[in-house]
Write an enzyme that holds these catalytic residues in place. Structure first.
Site, PDB file in Angstrom:
ATOM      1  N   ARG A  60     -11.688 -38.688 -25.727  1.00  0.00           N
ATOM      2  CA  ARG A  60     -12.548 -39.709 -25.128  1.00  0.00           C
ATOM      3  C   ARG A  60     -12.219 -39.906 -23.648  1.00  0.00           C
ATOM      4  O   ARG A  60     -13.086 -40.251 -22.852  1.00  0.00           O
ATOM      5  CB  ARG A  60     -12.394 -41.020 -25.897  1.00  0.00           C
ATOM      6  CG  ARG A  60     -13.467 -42.048 -25.602  1.00  0.00           C
ATOM      7  CD  ARG A  60     -13.311 -43.265 -26.503  1.00  0.00           C
ATOM      8  NE  ARG A  60     -13.506 -42.927 -27.892  1.00  0.00           N
ATOM      9  CZ  ARG A  60     -14.697 -42.856 -28.493  1.00  0.00           C
ATOM     10  NH1 ARG A  60     -15.781 -43.111 -27.804  1.00  0.00           N
ATOM     11  NH2 ARG A  60     -14.801 -42.540 -29.770  1.00  0.00           N
ATOM     12  N   ASP A 137     -22.959 -41.052 -30.534  1.00  0.00           N
ATOM     13  CA  ASP A 137     -22.087 -42.164 -30.886  1.00  0.00           C
ATOM     14  C   ASP A 137     -21.248 -41.910 -32.142  1.00  0.00           C
ATOM     15  O   ASP A 137     -20.802 -42.838 -32.789  1.00  0.00           O
ATOM     16  CB  ASP A 137     -22.948 -43.428 -31.094  1.00  0.00           C
ATOM     17  CG  ASP A 137     -22.124 -44.701 -31.090  1.00  0.00           C
ATOM     18  OD1 ASP A 137     -21.055 -44.707 -30.457  1.00  0.00           O
ATOM     19  OD2 ASP A 137     -22.526 -45.669 -31.745  1.00  0.00           O
ATOM     20  N   LEU A 161     -24.767 -49.802 -20.443  1.00  0.00           N
ATOM     21  CA  LEU A 161     -25.501 -49.095 -19.402  1.00  0.00           C
ATOM     22  C   LEU A 161     -26.742 -49.884 -18.992  1.00  0.00           C
ATOM     23  O   LEU A 161     -27.464 -50.418 -19.842  1.00  0.00           O
ATOM     24  CB  LEU A 161     -25.914 -47.705 -19.875  1.00  0.00           C
ATOM     25  CG  LEU A 161     -26.246 -46.737 -18.733  1.00  0.00           C
ATOM     26  CD1 LEU A 161     -24.963 -46.262 -18.055  1.00  0.00           C
ATOM     27  CD2 LEU A 161     -27.050 -45.541 -19.231  1.00  0.00           C
ATOM     28  N   LEU A 172     -27.968 -44.006 -26.280  1.00  0.00           N
ATOM     29  CA  LEU A 172     -27.586 -42.830 -25.506  1.00  0.00           C
ATOM     30  C   LEU A 172     -27.277 -41.663 -26.427  1.00  0.00           C
ATOM     31  O   LEU A 172     -26.731 -41.835 -27.513  1.00  0.00           O
ATOM     32  CB  LEU A 172     -26.355 -43.135 -24.645  1.00  0.00           C
ATOM     33  CG  LEU A 172     -26.515 -44.204 -23.576  1.00  0.00           C
ATOM     34  CD1 LEU A 172     -25.179 -44.471 -22.902  1.00  0.00           C
ATOM     35  CD2 LEU A 172     -27.562 -43.792 -22.549  1.00  0.00           C
ATOM     36  N   LYS A 226     -12.286 -56.004 -40.108  1.00  0.00           N
ATOM     37  CA  LYS A 226     -12.076 -56.147 -41.542  1.00  0.00           C
ATOM     38  C   LYS A 226     -11.272 -57.417 -41.811  1.00  0.00           C
ATOM     39  O   LYS A 226     -10.393 -57.780 -41.043  1.00  0.00           O
ATOM     40  CB  LYS A 226     -11.328 -54.933 -42.097  1.00  0.00           C
ATOM     41  CG  LYS A 226     -12.047 -53.613 -41.888  1.00  0.00           C
ATOM     42  CD  LYS A 226     -11.181 -52.447 -42.355  1.00  0.00           C
ATOM     43  CE  LYS A 226     -11.861 -51.112 -42.065  1.00  0.00           C
ATOM     44  NZ  LYS A 226     -11.016 -49.957 -42.454  1.00  0.00           N
ATOM     45  N   CYS A 247     -25.523 -60.756 -24.352  1.00  0.00           N
ATOM     46  CA  CYS A 247     -25.271 -60.209 -23.012  1.00  0.00           C
ATOM     47  C   CYS A 247     -26.368 -59.238 -22.598  1.00  0.00           C
ATOM     48  O   CYS A 247     -26.724 -59.168 -21.408  1.00  0.00           O
ATOM     49  CB  CYS A 247     -23.892 -59.561 -22.939  1.00  0.00           C
ATOM     50  SG  CYS A 247     -23.654 -58.109 -23.983  1.00  0.00           S
ATOM     51  N   CYS A 251     -29.595 -59.818 -19.177  1.00  0.00           N
ATOM     52  CA  CYS A 251     -29.666 -58.970 -17.983  1.00  0.00           C
ATOM     53  C   CYS A 251     -31.032 -59.056 -17.302  1.00  0.00           C
ATOM     54  O   CYS A 251     -32.058 -58.747 -17.912  1.00  0.00           O
ATOM     55  CB  CYS A 251     -29.374 -57.515 -18.349  1.00  0.00           C
ATOM     56  SG  CYS A 251     -29.381 -56.409 -16.915  1.00  0.00           S
TER      57      CYS A 251
END
Length: 355
Positions: A60, A137, A161, A172, A226, A247, A251
């Site tokens: 990653r 993802d 993004l 994405l 969990k 959130c 925007c």
């Protein structure tokens, strides 16, 4: 125009024909800052129970290691802009609020099919020696940094993004390829002094702009976490039972949001504002049936009903007290704990109202 530039132009056109709102290209090694940012995130413990982020951080943090033969990353954005106002569903005492992306089909399946079709087209145009890998993802790919490097948009202060052309309601996907395609210019940050996304968060999950403490994020708490949620956070979850859109909805760049092209992203009527009383009484079989083909299915009945019970506890709706009482001895300890908490909350509020 050389052959690769011509191929790229046709690729972008093909991506748009498939329903993607944007297609841009970068190199796998165009995100050198990711490793340091990821390590700081892990060191702070912001990942919570998501141990897999640390276990696979070497990939990653450096997508070039994921597939060393790859020379280009084709980044794609697909809109899922909602028709209804997601904020209008909050605070409906006897109803649950489900994140926009989860109100119909699982986006992983829809986007991946589109990516595979685009990848097959690319091979047919570039030649059978071309190699590709598609990701949505489900692999350790830093999709948002790569998307910014490719010029799709920038990572906003909420870490998602954002684009000046289509806001932030997008999924994405990426196609890694051995082709050496022309790259696009990295996107510029256009958040400016705006803090709308930060102040909209009901749990203060942003310790600073561009930083997210997942342990306080309602999306994380309702999906990834969990066991019991900290009592301090339960009351702040309101009636959000799967994910959170606060959130994203805040925007201001959403004024340019592009309508979702796939009707399968449109909310199923029964998932726009479902009754908490109905959801709380789902057994495992009924849960699996109701959410077949939905991303909600992956968290399982117990975690989902736990979320529903927190919403019941926050509802101030005394008619839901018997529903919570009926789950106080649930076989799942976390569900039983959530039910008892909900009963205490409702009875306490009832007592205050009577005094």
């Amino acid at each position: 125009m050389d052959a690769n530039s011509d191929l790229k132009a046709r690729l972008v056109a093909q991506a748009q024909a498939e329903g993607f709102v944007s297609c841009r290209i970068c190199r796998p090694w165009d995100v050198p800052e990711v490793a340091e940012r990821l390590q700081a995130f892990l060191d702070a413990g912001f990942h919570g129970q998501m141990a897999w982020m640390g276990e696979r951080s070497h990939w990653r943090g450096d997508p070039a290691q994921l597939w060393p033969e790859a020379r280009s990353v084709i980044m794609l954005a697909e809109s899922y802009t909602p028709k209804e106002d997601p904020m209008a569903l909050l605070g409906q005492h006897d109803r649950g609020a489900i994140s926009v992306y989860a109100r119909n089909k699982d986006y992983h399946d829809l986007v991946k099919k589109r990516l595979k079709r685009l990848a097959r087209w690319l091979i047919s145009e570039a030649g059978s020696e071309t190699e590709v890998k598609v990701f949505v993802d489900t692999a350790p790919v830093p999709e948002k940094p790569l998307a910014q490097a490719a010029g799709l948009g920038w990572q906003g202060k909420h870490t998602n993004l954002v684009s000046r052309d289509w806001g932030n309601w997008v999924f994405l996907g990426s196609v890694f390829t051995t082709l050496d395609l022309p790259v696009d210019t990295v996107a510029k940050d256009n958040c400016g002094s705006c803090k709308a996304c930060l102040t909209a968060c009901p749990t203060d999950a942003f310790p600073a702009p561009y930083q997210l403490d997942a342990r306080r994020c309602i999306s994380y708490l309702t999906i990834e976490h969990k066991g019991p949620v900290d009592e301090e956070l339960r009351s702040k979850m309101g009636n959000r039972i799967y994910g959170c859109d606060d959130c994203l909805a805040a925007c201001p760049w959403n004024k340019f949001a592009v309508e979702a092209s796939d009707l399968r992203y449109a909310a199923r009527e029964e998932l726009i504002s479902p009754k908490l009383s109905d959801l709380a009484q789902l057994d495992d079989t009924a849960f699996r049936t109701k959410f077949s083909g939905s991303p909600i299915k992956r968290i399982g009945r117990d975690r989902f009903v736990r979320n529903v019970l927190y919403a019941i506890g926050n509802s101030n709706d005394q008619s839901l007290c018997p529903v919570a009482e009926g789950l106080c001895e649930d076989p799942d300890a976390t569900v039983a704990d959530a039910a008892r908490w909900a009963v205490v909350q409702l009875r306490t509020r009832q007592g205050r109202a009577a005094s």
